[in-house]
Design a protein around this motif. Sequence first.
Motif, PDB file in Angstrom:
ATOM      1  N   PHE A 114      19.291  40.243  62.151  1.00  0.00           N
ATOM      2  CA  PHE A 114      19.756  38.914  61.768  1.00  0.00           C
ATOM      3  C   PHE A 114      20.909  39.023  60.769  1.00  0.00           C
ATOM      4  CE2 PHE A 114      19.833  35.263  58.931  1.00  0.00           C
ATOM      5  CZ  PHE A 114      19.957  34.222  59.840  1.00  0.00           C
ATOM      6  N   ILE A 115      20.757  39.863  59.767  1.00  0.00           N
ATOM      7  CA  ILE A 115      21.829  40.044  58.771  1.00  0.00           C
ATOM      8  C   ILE A 115      23.117  40.472  59.467  1.00  0.00           C
ATOM      9  CG2 ILE A 115      22.598  41.432  56.796  1.00  0.00           C
ATOM     10  CD1 ILE A 115      19.587  41.522  55.938  1.00  0.00           C
ATOM     11  N   VAL A 116      23.024  41.431  60.365  1.00  0.00           N
ATOM     12  CA  VAL A 116      24.200  41.912  61.103  1.00  0.00           C
ATOM     13  C   VAL A 116      24.824  40.778  61.922  1.00  0.00           C
ATOM     14  CG1 VAL A 116      24.924  43.460  62.976  1.00  0.00           C
ATOM     15  CG2 VAL A 116      23.441  44.317  61.145  1.00  0.00           C
ATOM     16  N   LYS A 117      23.986  39.993  62.602  1.00  0.00           N
ATOM     17  CA  LYS A 117      24.489  38.920  63.480  1.00  0.00           C
ATOM     18  C   LYS A 117      25.217  37.824  62.708  1.00  0.00           C
ATOM     19  CE  LYS A 117      23.235  40.244  67.568  1.00  0.00           C
ATOM     20  NZ  LYS A 117      24.247  40.578  68.559  1.00  0.00           N
ATOM     21  N   VAL A 118      24.767  37.506  61.497  1.00  0.00           N
ATOM     22  CA  VAL A 118      25.385  36.391  60.758  1.00  0.00           C
ATOM     23  C   VAL A 118      26.427  36.835  59.745  1.00  0.00           C
ATOM     24  CG1 VAL A 118      23.362  34.907  61.049  1.00  0.00           C
ATOM     25  CG2 VAL A 118      23.599  36.262  58.944  1.00  0.00           C
ATOM     26  N   TRP A 119      26.537  38.131  59.504  1.00  0.00           N
ATOM     27  CA  TRP A 119      27.352  38.620  58.399  1.00  0.00           C
ATOM     28  C   TRP A 119      28.798  38.109  58.448  1.00  0.00           C
ATOM     29  CZ3 TRP A 119      25.648  40.177  54.006  1.00  0.00           C
ATOM     30  CH2 TRP A 119      26.523  40.772  53.107  1.00  0.00           C
ATOM     31  N   ASN A 120      29.436  38.127  59.593  1.00  0.00           N
ATOM     32  CA  ASN A 120      30.838  37.696  59.672  1.00  0.00           C
ATOM     33  C   ASN A 120      31.001  36.183  59.729  1.00  0.00           C
ATOM     34  OD1 ASN A 120      31.925  40.300  59.579  1.00  0.00           O
ATOM     35  ND2 ASN A 120      31.611  40.570  61.773  1.00  0.00           N
ATOM     36  N   SER A 121      30.019  35.475  60.247  1.00  0.00           N
ATOM     37  CA  SER A 121      30.148  34.027  60.419  1.00  0.00           C
ATOM     38  C   SER A 121      29.533  33.226  59.281  1.00  0.00           C
ATOM     39  CB  SER A 121      29.505  33.592  61.740  1.00  0.00           C
ATOM     40  OG  SER A 121      28.133  33.952  61.755  1.00  0.00           O
ATOM     41  N   ARG A 123      28.123  34.589  55.710  1.00  0.00           N
ATOM     42  CA  ARG A 123      27.718  35.652  54.793  1.00  0.00           C
ATOM     43  C   ARG A 123      26.577  35.204  53.878  1.00  0.00           C
ATOM     44  NH1 ARG A 123      31.749  39.895  53.474  1.00  0.00           N
ATOM     45  NH2 ARG A 123      31.738  39.728  55.718  1.00  0.00           N
ATOM     46  N   LEU A 124      26.557  33.926  53.494  1.00  0.00           N
ATOM     47  CA  LEU A 124      25.489  33.439  52.622  1.00  0.00           C
ATOM     48  C   LEU A 124      24.120  33.603  53.290  1.00  0.00           C
ATOM     49  CD1 LEU A 124      24.399  32.152  50.070  1.00  0.00           C
ATOM     50  CD2 LEU A 124      24.941  29.905  51.044  1.00  0.00           C
ATOM     51  N   SER A 125      24.009  33.254  54.561  1.00  0.00           N
ATOM     52  CA  SER A 125      22.735  33.440  55.268  1.00  0.00           C
ATOM     53  C   SER A 125      22.354  34.915  55.329  1.00  0.00           C
ATOM     54  CB  SER A 125      22.804  32.849  56.678  1.00  0.00           C
ATOM     55  OG  SER A 125      22.807  31.447  56.607  1.00  0.00           O
ATOM     56  N   GLY A 126      23.339  35.772  55.501  1.00  0.00           N
ATOM     57  CA  GLY A 126      23.069  37.206  55.473  1.00  0.00           C
ATOM     58  C   GLY A 126      22.527  37.638  54.120  1.00  0.00           C
ATOM     59  N   TRP A 127      23.166  37.172  53.047  1.00  0.00           N
ATOM     60  CA  TRP A 127      22.701  37.520  51.705  1.00  0.00           C
ATOM     61  C   TRP A 127      21.315  36.951  51.421  1.00  0.00           C
ATOM     62  CZ3 TRP A 127      24.030  41.411  49.036  1.00  0.00           C
ATOM     63  CH2 TRP A 127      25.340  41.890  49.040  1.00  0.00           C
ATOM     64  N   LEU A 128      21.017  35.769  51.954  1.00  0.00           N
ATOM     65  CA  LEU A 128      19.693  35.179  51.755  1.00  0.00           C
ATOM     66  C   LEU A 128      18.596  36.067  52.338  1.00  0.00           C
ATOM     67  CD1 LEU A 128      20.432  31.414  52.501  1.00  0.00           C
ATOM     68  CD2 LEU A 128      19.901  32.432  50.269  1.00  0.00           C
ATOM     69  N   PHE A 129      18.932  36.859  53.349  1.00  0.00           N
ATOM     70  CA  PHE A 129      17.958  37.753  53.980  1.00  0.00           C
ATOM     71  C   PHE A 129      17.885  39.125  53.311  1.00  0.00           C
ATOM     72  CE2 PHE A 129      16.012  36.820  58.303  1.00  0.00           C
ATOM     73  CZ  PHE A 129      15.829  35.485  58.031  1.00  0.00           C
ATOM     74  N   VAL A 130      18.783  39.451  52.410  1.00  0.00           N
ATOM     75  CA  VAL A 130      18.767  40.777  51.780  1.00  0.00           C
ATOM     76  C   VAL A 130      17.503  40.988  50.938  1.00  0.00           C
ATOM     77  CG1 VAL A 130      19.955  42.278  50.110  1.00  0.00           C
ATOM     78  CG2 VAL A 130      21.243  41.170  51.956  1.00  0.00           C
ATOM     79  N   PRO A 131      17.101  40.028  50.076  1.00  0.00           N
ATOM     80  CA  PRO A 131      15.845  40.253  49.342  1.00  0.00           C
ATOM     81  C   PRO A 131      14.637  40.338  50.278  1.00  0.00           C
ATOM     82  CG  PRO A 131      17.031  38.353  48.448  1.00  0.00           C
ATOM     83  CD  PRO A 131      17.765  38.804  49.664  1.00  0.00           C
ATOM     84  N   TYR A 132      14.670  39.583  51.345  1.00  0.00           N
ATOM     85  CA  TYR A 132      13.617  39.610  52.365  1.00  0.00           C
ATOM     86  C   TYR A 132      13.552  40.992  52.998  1.00  0.00           C
ATOM     87  CZ  TYR A 132      11.347  37.845  56.742  1.00  0.00           C
ATOM     88  OH  TYR A 132      10.540  37.613  57.819  1.00  0.00           O
ATOM     89  N   ALA A 133      14.698  41.553  53.347  1.00  0.00           N
ATOM     90  CA  ALA A 133      14.742  42.898  53.931  1.00  0.00           C
ATOM     91  C   ALA A 133      14.185  43.922  52.949  1.00  0.00           C
ATOM     92  CB  ALA A 133      16.171  43.260  54.342  1.00  0.00           C
ATOM     93  N   ALA A 134      14.562  43.795  51.685  1.00  0.00           N
ATOM     94  CA  ALA A 134      14.076  44.742  50.671  1.00  0.00           C
ATOM     95  C   ALA A 134      12.556  44.636  50.514  1.00  0.00           C
ATOM     96  CB  ALA A 134      14.773  44.481  49.337  1.00  0.00           C
ATOM     97  N   TRP A 135      12.048  43.420  50.451  1.00  0.00           N
ATOM     98  CA  TRP A 135      10.605  43.224  50.287  1.00  0.00           C
ATOM     99  C   TRP A 135       9.838  43.751  51.508  1.00  0.00           C
ATOM    100  CZ3 TRP A 135       7.443  42.271  46.385  1.00  0.00           C
ATOM    101  CH2 TRP A 135       6.130  41.908  46.671  1.00  0.00           C
ATOM    102  N   VAL A 136      10.336  43.461  52.692  1.00  0.00           N
ATOM    103  CA  VAL A 136       9.652  43.912  53.905  1.00  0.00           C
ATOM    104  C   VAL A 136       9.759  45.433  54.050  1.00  0.00           C
ATOM    105  CG1 VAL A 136       9.627  43.765  56.441  1.00  0.00           C
ATOM    106  CG2 VAL A 136       9.747  41.685  55.068  1.00  0.00           C
ATOM    107  N   ALA A 137      10.849  46.033  53.602  1.00  0.00           N
ATOM    108  CA  ALA A 137      10.943  47.499  53.605  1.00  0.00           C
ATOM    109  C   ALA A 137       9.863  48.080  52.689  1.00  0.00           C
ATOM    110  CB  ALA A 137      12.329  47.947  53.167  1.00  0.00           C
ATOM    111  N   PHE A 138       9.697  47.471  51.510  1.00  0.00           N
ATOM    112  CA  PHE A 138       8.640  47.901  50.593  1.00  0.00           C
ATOM    113  C   PHE A 138       7.259  47.684  51.220  1.00  0.00           C
ATOM    114  CE2 PHE A 138       5.539  46.648  47.329  1.00  0.00           C
ATOM    115  CZ  PHE A 138       5.420  47.852  46.662  1.00  0.00           C
ATOM    116  N   ALA A 139       7.060  46.525  51.838  1.00  0.00           N
ATOM    117  CA  ALA A 139       5.780  46.219  52.483  1.00  0.00           C
ATOM    118  C   ALA A 139       5.495  47.188  53.630  1.00  0.00           C
ATOM    119  CB  ALA A 139       5.766  44.775  52.974  1.00  0.00           C
ATOM    120  N   THR A 140       6.543  47.629  54.313  1.00  0.00           N
ATOM    121  CA  THR A 140       6.382  48.610  55.391  1.00  0.00           C
ATOM    122  C   THR A 140       5.885  49.934  54.823  1.00  0.00           C
ATOM    123  OG1 THR A 140       8.147  47.536  56.651  1.00  0.00           O
ATOM    124  CG2 THR A 140       7.584  49.798  57.277  1.00  0.00           C
TER     125      THR A 140
END
Length: 150
Positions: A114-121, A123-140
């Motif tokens: 999702f971050i990759v798909k929205v990054w160019n169009s 960027r704010l939505s991509g950044w909104l998912f960065v903490p989510y990605a970090a948390w889910v990486a930790f949860a993994t």
Amino acid sequence: MQRYLSLLVFLVLVLGGGLLIGYATLPGAWYASLAKPPFNPPNWVFGPAWTLLYVLIAVAGWRTWVREPKGTAMKVWGVQLVLNFAWSPTFFGARMMGPALVVILLLLASIVLFIVKVWNSDRLSGWLFVPYAAWVAFATLLNASLLLLN
């Protein structure tokens, strides 16, 4: 006005769905009895963390839906939400740590996609998912550690 009503729908869907699933699959005695890695956070951390993350997920989804409701990014957003909502029932409800690890790995991949798909169009939505990605990486990592220890 209709635009902000749709934001409210996203917030209710994501935050409401996440909280409902969280309450329906509370960790309980089974989780308390598991051997845990030293980096396991206290239980009280999860509620506030997920509440904030669900708001970020909802806003990113809403922004994506407003921009391109039938686009690939919106489909990826939907997939990650289904996987997100599937993890707790798999891990806590069914107590199946192995299948839950598969779910969370797919979830992490869909978040990154999702971050990759929205990054160019959008960027704010991509950044909104960065903490989510970090948390889910930790949860993994936590899911994998719990599986190995138990």
